[in-house]
Design an enzyme around this catalytic site. Structure first.
Site, PDB file in Angstrom:
ATOM      1  N   SER A  18      -3.750   0.138 -10.817  1.00  0.00           N
ATOM      2  CA  SER A  18      -3.598   0.468  -9.392  1.00  0.00           C
ATOM      3  C   SER A  18      -3.544  -0.834  -8.604  1.00  0.00           C
ATOM      4  O   SER A  18      -3.606  -1.919  -9.175  1.00  0.00           O
ATOM      5  CB  SER A  18      -4.765   1.343  -8.947  1.00  0.00           C
ATOM      6  OG  SER A  18      -5.971   0.654  -9.176  1.00  0.00           O
ATOM      7  N   GLY A  21       0.424  -2.263  -4.763  1.00  0.00           N
ATOM      8  CA  GLY A  21       1.140  -2.190  -3.493  1.00  0.00           C
ATOM      9  C   GLY A  21       2.190  -1.087  -3.474  1.00  0.00           C
ATOM     10  O   GLY A  21       3.269  -1.247  -2.899  1.00  0.00           O
ATOM     11  N   GLY A  23       2.078   1.759  -1.870  1.00  0.00           N
ATOM     12  CA  GLY A  23       2.283   2.268  -0.513  1.00  0.00           C
ATOM     13  C   GLY A  23       3.224   1.378   0.280  1.00  0.00           C
ATOM     14  O   GLY A  23       4.095   1.858   1.012  1.00  0.00           O
ATOM     15  N   ILE A  24       3.063   0.074   0.118  1.00  0.00           N
ATOM     16  CA  ILE A  24       3.912  -0.868   0.848  1.00  0.00           C
ATOM     17  C   ILE A  24       5.334  -0.806   0.290  1.00  0.00           C
ATOM     18  O   ILE A  24       6.308  -0.847   1.048  1.00  0.00           O
ATOM     19  CB  ILE A  24       3.323  -2.289   0.762  1.00  0.00           C
ATOM     20  CG1 ILE A  24       2.010  -2.326   1.559  1.00  0.00           C
ATOM     21  CG2 ILE A  24       4.296  -3.333   1.286  1.00  0.00           C
ATOM     22  CD1 ILE A  24       1.179  -3.558   1.328  1.00  0.00           C
ATOM     23  N   GLU A 156      -6.255  13.358 -13.222  1.00  0.00           N
ATOM     24  CA  GLU A 156      -6.139  13.956 -11.883  1.00  0.00           C
ATOM     25  C   GLU A 156      -4.708  14.083 -11.392  1.00  0.00           C
ATOM     26  O   GLU A 156      -4.385  14.979 -10.618  1.00  0.00           O
ATOM     27  CB  GLU A 156      -6.911  13.129 -10.839  1.00  0.00           C
ATOM     28  CG  GLU A 156      -8.401  13.130 -10.982  1.00  0.00           C
ATOM     29  CD  GLU A 156      -8.899  12.001 -11.876  1.00  0.00           C
ATOM     30  OE1 GLU A 156     -10.085  11.721 -11.842  1.00  0.00           O
ATOM     31  OE2 GLU A 156      -8.088  11.402 -12.617  1.00  0.00           O
ATOM     32  N   LYS A 230      15.971  -5.655 -21.370  1.00  0.00           N
ATOM     33  CA  LYS A 230      15.100  -5.147 -22.433  1.00  0.00           C
ATOM     34  C   LYS A 230      14.296  -3.933 -21.929  1.00  0.00           C
ATOM     35  O   LYS A 230      14.220  -2.901 -22.593  1.00  0.00           O
ATOM     36  CB  LYS A 230      14.156  -6.267 -22.893  1.00  0.00           C
ATOM     37  CG  LYS A 230      13.198  -5.841 -23.975  1.00  0.00           C
ATOM     38  CD  LYS A 230      12.313  -6.995 -24.415  1.00  0.00           C
ATOM     39  CE  LYS A 230      11.216  -6.481 -25.355  1.00  0.00           C
ATOM     40  NZ  LYS A 230      10.243  -7.524 -25.646  1.00  0.00           N
ATOM     41  N   CYS A 387     -14.073   0.772  19.630  1.00  0.00           N
ATOM     42  CA  CYS A 387     -14.943   1.921  19.341  1.00  0.00           C
ATOM     43  C   CYS A 387     -16.412   1.488  19.333  1.00  0.00           C
ATOM     44  O   CYS A 387     -16.978   1.254  20.395  1.00  0.00           O
ATOM     45  CB  CYS A 387     -14.521   2.598  18.054  1.00  0.00           C
ATOM     46  SG  CYS A 387     -14.938   4.344  18.054  1.00  0.00           S
ATOM     47  N   GLN A 391     -19.018   0.220  22.368  1.00  0.00           N
ATOM     48  CA  GLN A 391     -20.371   0.760  22.539  1.00  0.00           C
ATOM     49  C   GLN A 391     -21.401  -0.376  22.532  1.00  0.00           C
ATOM     50  O   GLN A 391     -22.311  -0.399  23.367  1.00  0.00           O
ATOM     51  CB  GLN A 391     -20.662   1.793  21.442  1.00  0.00           C
ATOM     52  CG  GLN A 391     -19.720   3.007  21.528  1.00  0.00           C
ATOM     53  CD  GLN A 391     -19.921   4.027  20.403  1.00  0.00           C
ATOM     54  OE1 GLN A 391     -20.701   3.803  19.483  1.00  0.00           O
ATOM     55  NE2 GLN A 391     -19.198   5.130  20.470  1.00  0.00           N
ATOM     56  N   HIS A 513      -8.773   3.583  19.050  1.00  0.00           N
ATOM     57  CA  HIS A 513      -8.381   2.631  18.004  1.00  0.00           C
ATOM     58  C   HIS A 513      -6.937   2.151  18.210  1.00  0.00           C
ATOM     59  O   HIS A 513      -6.012   2.720  17.616  1.00  0.00           O
ATOM     60  CB  HIS A 513      -8.497   3.292  16.621  1.00  0.00           C
ATOM     61  CG  HIS A 513      -9.906   3.538  16.209  1.00  0.00           C
ATOM     62  ND1 HIS A 513     -10.622   2.643  15.453  1.00  0.00           N
ATOM     63  CD2 HIS A 513     -10.750   4.564  16.470  1.00  0.00           C
ATOM     64  CE1 HIS A 513     -11.842   3.116  15.248  1.00  0.00           C
ATOM     65  NE2 HIS A 513     -11.942   4.283  15.859  1.00  0.00           N
ATOM     66  N   GLU A 515      -5.476  -0.342  17.003  1.00  0.00           N
ATOM     67  CA  GLU A 515      -4.885  -0.893  15.775  1.00  0.00           C
ATOM     68  C   GLU A 515      -4.018   0.138  15.050  1.00  0.00           C
ATOM     69  O   GLU A 515      -3.097  -0.230  14.320  1.00  0.00           O
ATOM     70  CB  GLU A 515      -5.977  -1.441  14.848  1.00  0.00           C
ATOM     71  CG  GLU A 515      -6.869  -0.415  14.144  1.00  0.00           C
ATOM     72  CD  GLU A 515      -8.055   0.084  14.983  1.00  0.00           C
ATOM     73  OE1 GLU A 515      -8.007  -0.060  16.219  1.00  0.00           O
ATOM     74  OE2 GLU A 515      -9.013   0.625  14.393  1.00  0.00           O
TER      75      GLU A 515
HETATM   76  N1  GLN Z   1     -20.377   5.239  15.269  1.00  0.00           N
HETATM   77  C1  GLN Z   1     -19.732   5.344  16.529  1.00  0.00           C
HETATM   78  C2  GLN Z   1     -19.461   6.783  16.915  1.00  0.00           C
HETATM   79  O1  GLN Z   1     -19.466   7.658  16.109  1.00  0.00           O
HETATM   80  C3  GLN Z   1     -18.448   4.537  16.560  1.00  0.00           C
HETATM   81  C4  GLN Z   1     -17.397   5.031  15.612  1.00  0.00           C
HETATM   82  C5  GLN Z   1     -16.268   4.057  15.425  1.00  0.00           C
HETATM   83  O2  GLN Z   1     -16.411   2.855  15.657  1.00  0.00           O
HETATM   84  N2  GLN Z   1     -15.133   4.524  14.946  1.00  0.00           N
HETATM   85  O3  GLN Z   1     -19.254   7.077  18.054  1.00  0.00           O
END
Ligand code: GLN
Length: 541
Positions: A18, A21, A23-24, A156, A230, A387, A391, A513, A515
């Site tokens: 595995s 790559g 997926g890439i 699997e 070959k 996220c 916080q 998020h 990203e």
């Molecule tokens: N643990 C935090 C929450 O549940 C932040 C989650 C995260 O960073 N994705 O709110």
């Protein structure tokens, strides 16, 4: 159905080991076909029994990729979105757990009318129906690329390969194309490449009745013509369809490399796809730019799983995209937050140009994140908190600027006197762990004049979430009074989506998020502006 309008199917299996790559490679093939004007989408089969990766430890699985429709999926879907710029849905990832769940639920309902329920045909039928469902997720889909996780020979993955065998038989040869990705190792002591592992892997595949149409040979250095001949002979694959896929220094060079090796043409000819001349200009530009980036910056990545980079896959890639748009190579300096929590801050951030605080769950390392956020705020270091990062920045601000001693998130301290991060009512009674967080895309309205508004260039945005806890709105007035800007709110619920610090060159925290929505050919606006701020910071110093 006329040949023009039907969907054609490409299957990608892996052999030998595995982590080659796959997926890439699958995503890169998708972009070769897109470059020919074809409408392409993807499906990933994961042979594990978990219903989804949402409940798996990052050490087991790496990043959990969240789609707009709130599915928690395999990180390969991230590669698909980054390469194809097509939004994946819950239909684009299926696990053994989901397949069995569905078949067992049907059995309990009595849908099988007294029959014995078996792997063949009931499980394989369910797998085949997931292939059709994935093709339907993209209107007028011309090509669906199906990647099977794991390696051929695993117990699997057997039902999936068997389903592919049946599927290819039913759909016909000219509508299906099988690619096997394998390893051709170089044995230093003997000074040669070895083809035996590939021969054996293809043998396993043929035993089940699947004959590959092309082989992608992963290798350290290009495999020469003699060896490819070959391999072709032993594996019953046309030698021109044995493609050398050597390691490259950037994954974004792969589409162009595959094209040069003729893969795009091989596939379109076999599948009789009506396509235009390939246009890979943007991939070529990207590869060239990555090679020649005049600037260089260092970003501190504050996280918990710093030994396991797969947990932060999308963040790492988002920095590549944002770097390219700023003409800068972005070096990521991984800082272990548990260390900072235990030993405090020394000189970790002295030489960096910006700081990112990663998402995360559980209290381990959070005091380290809170200390780090304080450093960025006090030292005017460009900051992006994602996220849990938002916080922790909020907790830090509450404690040190608003004098709310012992402010915390109830995730880490249930009896905090100042729960500035709290559990929402909709989450309080939840006892089941899987799939119950705030998941998927939600609206956010950005305040004009903020850094976030400037980055996006508009006020209505939609971003993806995966968390249980939220900023506690009872504290908003106190936070705002001391200089915290609430830059974005969910217009339906009033929940805080973006925070900023007023008197700071660039300090942004987001509950979502970003990203997950950064693309190879289109960097995410927040990452782009964060890298720009870090670059300004460096040039100023
Ligand atoms: N643990 C935090 C929450 O549940 C932040 C989650 C995260 O960073 N994705 O709110």
């Amino acid at each position: 159905m006329s040949n023009e309008n039907r969907t054609k199917f490409i299957f990608i299996t892996g052999g030998v080991v595995s982590a080659l790559g796959k997926g890439i490679a699958a995503a890169s093939i998708g972009s070769l076909l897109q470059a020919r004007g074809l409408r392409v989408t993807m499906l990933k089969f994961d042979p594990y029994i978990n219903v989804d990766p949402g409940t798996m430890s990052p050490y087991q699985h790496g990043e959990v990729y969240v789609t707009d429709d709130g599915a928690e999926t395999d990180l390969d879907l991230g590669h698909y979105e980054r390469f194809l710029d097509v939004s994946m849905t819950r239909s684009n990832n299926a696990t053994t757990g989901q397949v069995y769940n569905e078949v067992i639920a049907r059995e309990r309902r009595g849908d099988y009318l007294g029959k014995t329920v078996q792997v063949i045909p009931h499980i394989t039928n369910e797998i085949k129906s997931r292939i059709y469902a994935a093709a339907k997720s993209l209107p007028r889909c011309q090509v669906l690329i199906v990647e099977v996780g794991g390696t051929v020979g695993d117990i699997e993955s057997l039902p999936f390969i068997e389903a592919i065998r049946q599927f290819c038989l039913e759909e016909g040869q000219e509508n299906t194309f099988n690619i096997h990705l394998t390893l051709v190792p170089y044995i230093k002591a003997a000074g040669e490449f070895k083809t035996k592992p590939t021969q054996h892997s293809v043998m396993r595949l043929r035993e089940i009745g699947v004959q590959p149409n092309a082989l992608l040979c992963r290798c350290e250095e290009p495999v020469n013509k003699e060896l490819r001949d070959k391999i072709g002979l032993f594996c019953s694959v046309q030698s021109s369809h044995v493609i050398s896929a050597p390691d490259l220094d950037s994954i974004y060079k792969i589409p162009q490399r595959f094209e040069e090796n003729g893969l795009g043409e091989i596939i379109t000819e076999h599948l009789k796809l009506n396509s235009k001349k390939p246009d890979l200009k943007s991939w070529k530009n990207l590869a060239e730019k990555i090679e020649n980036l005049p600037h260089e910056i260092d970003i501190a990545i504050c996280g918990k799983y710093v030994g396991l980079k797969d947990s932060y896959k999308s963040i790492i890639e988002a920095f590549v995209h944002a770097g390219v748009e700023n003409d800068a190579k972005v070096n990521l300096k991984w800082i272990d937050m548990e260390e900072v929590e235990k030993k405090g801050l020394t000189n970790q951030f002295d030489a960096v140009d910006g700081m990112l605080i990663c998402p995360g769950f559980g209290s381990r390392g959070t005091e380290g994140k809170i200390l780090s956020a304080e450093y960025a705020r006090v030292n005017n270091l460009p900051f992006l908190g994602i996220c849990l990062g938002l916080q922790c920045a909020t907790i830090e601000f509450a404690r040190n600027v608003c004098n709310l001693t012992d402010a915390n998130s109830v995730e880490f301290d249930e009896s905090s006197p100042h729960p500035v991060i709290d559990l929402m009512e909709t989450q309080i009674d939840i006892s089941q762990m899987g799939g119950t967080m705030r998941l998927g895309a939600y609206n956010c309205k950005l305040e004009k004049g903020t850094k976030a508004y400037k980055a996006y260039g508009k006020s209505q945005i939609r971003e993806r979430h995966r968390h249980r806890y939220e900023v506690n709105n009872n504290y908003l007035e106190r936070l705002k009074k001391q200089g915290l800007t609430i830059a974005g709110l969910n217009p339906e619920t009033g929940l805080v989506e973006v925070i900023e610090i007023k008197d700071h060159p660039w300090f942004v925290g987001v509950q979502f998020h970003p990203e997950l929505k950064s693309r190879a050919l289109r960097a995410h606006p927040l990452f782009r502006e964060f890298v720009a701020a870090a670059l300004r910071n460096k040039l100023k110093r």
